[in-house]
Design a protein around this motif. Structure first.
Motif, PDB file in Angstrom:
ATOM      1  N   ASP A 166       4.466   1.791 -15.627  1.00  8.34           N
ATOM      2  CA  ASP A 166       4.772   3.225 -15.815  1.00  8.34           C
ATOM      3  C   ASP A 166       6.207   3.404 -16.290  1.00  8.34           C
ATOM      4  OD1 ASP A 166       2.222   3.906 -15.009  1.00  8.34           O
ATOM      5  OD2 ASP A 166       2.826   4.538 -12.988  1.00  8.34           O
ATOM      6  N   ILE A 167       7.139   2.691 -15.664  1.00 11.18           N
ATOM      7  CA  ILE A 167       8.551   2.806 -16.048  1.00 11.18           C
ATOM      8  C   ILE A 167       8.752   2.338 -17.481  1.00 11.18           C
ATOM      9  CG2 ILE A 167      10.850   1.842 -15.601  1.00 11.18           C
ATOM     10  CD1 ILE A 167      10.080   1.873 -12.596  1.00 11.18           C
ATOM     11  N   ASP A 177       1.696  -2.723  -5.600  1.00 14.32           N
ATOM     12  CA  ASP A 177       1.991  -1.604  -6.502  1.00 14.32           C
ATOM     13  C   ASP A 177       3.044  -1.932  -7.550  1.00 14.32           C
ATOM     14  OD1 ASP A 177       0.209  -0.147  -4.983  1.00 14.32           O
ATOM     15  OD2 ASP A 177       1.758   0.835  -3.788  1.00 14.32           O
ATOM     16  N   GLU A 234       6.648   2.352 -19.900  1.00 16.70           N
ATOM     17  CA  GLU A 234       6.048   3.330 -20.813  1.00 16.70           C
ATOM     18  C   GLU A 234       6.919   4.578 -20.934  1.00 16.70           C
ATOM     19  OE1 GLU A 234       2.236   6.244 -20.575  1.00 16.70           O
ATOM     20  OE2 GLU A 234       1.825   4.112 -20.242  1.00 16.70           O
ATOM     21  N   GLN A 235       7.365   5.111 -19.813  1.00 12.10           N
ATOM     22  CA  GLN A 235       8.098   6.374 -19.813  1.00 12.10           C
ATOM     23  C   GLN A 235       9.540   6.242 -20.295  1.00 12.10           C
ATOM     24  OE1 GLN A 235       7.594   8.583 -16.138  1.00 12.10           O
ATOM     25  NE2 GLN A 235       5.505   7.826 -15.930  1.00 12.10           N
ATOM     26  N   ASN A 269       2.288   5.790  -6.684  1.00 12.56           N
ATOM     27  CA  ASN A 269       3.544   6.519  -6.762  1.00 12.56           C
ATOM     28  C   ASN A 269       4.356   6.338  -5.492  1.00 12.56           C
ATOM     29  OD1 ASN A 269       2.920   7.527  -9.294  1.00 12.56           O
ATOM     30  ND2 ASN A 269       2.086   9.430  -8.507  1.00 12.56           N
ATOM     31  N   ALA A 289       2.000  -1.894 -11.451  1.00 12.17           N
ATOM     32  CA  ALA A 289       1.666  -0.546 -11.919  1.00 12.17           C
ATOM     33  C   ALA A 289       2.933   0.292 -12.090  1.00 12.17           C
ATOM     34  CB  ALA A 289       0.709   0.131 -10.935  1.00 12.17           C
ATOM     35  N   LEU A 290       3.857   0.218 -11.124  1.00 18.00           N
ATOM     36  CA  LEU A 290       5.102   0.988 -11.230  1.00 18.00           C
ATOM     37  C   LEU A 290       5.932   0.499 -12.406  1.00 18.00           C
ATOM     38  CD1 LEU A 290       7.070   3.118 -10.228  1.00 18.00           C
ATOM     39  CD2 LEU A 290       7.981   1.413  -8.626  1.00 18.00           C
TER      40      LEU A 290
END
Length: 74
Positions: A50-51, A43, A53-54, A1, A46-47
């Motif tokens: 996440d973006i 990172d 997906e969200q 994060n 992974a970031l």
């Protein structure tokens, strides 16, 4: 994060006319928010995952640019 990021209001151009609300159609641009974050290369995936997906289906645009240097002048 990411611990620190910046955001700023901005305008998006070149979007499909029908996707704009009435005000945006008159102005010829869409209201948008630009978010910038500096993270280690390790990172990045992974970031981005996440973006994706969200914000699936949100039409979010992104680009990745290497940063030569970053820090804080206190």
């Amino acid at each position: 994060n990411a611990a620190v990021f910046t955001s700023a209001p901005t305008a998006a151009h070149g979007l499909a006319f029908g996707s704009l609300n009435q005000t945006e159609q008159v102005l010829g641009r869409a209201f948008a928010t630009q978010v910038q974050v500096v993270i280690p290369e390790a990172d990045r995936q992974a970031l981005l995952g996440d973006i994706q997906e969200q914000f699936a289906g949100a039409g979010l645009r992104y680009w990745i640019t290497p940063v030569i240097d970053a820090g804080e002048i206190a």
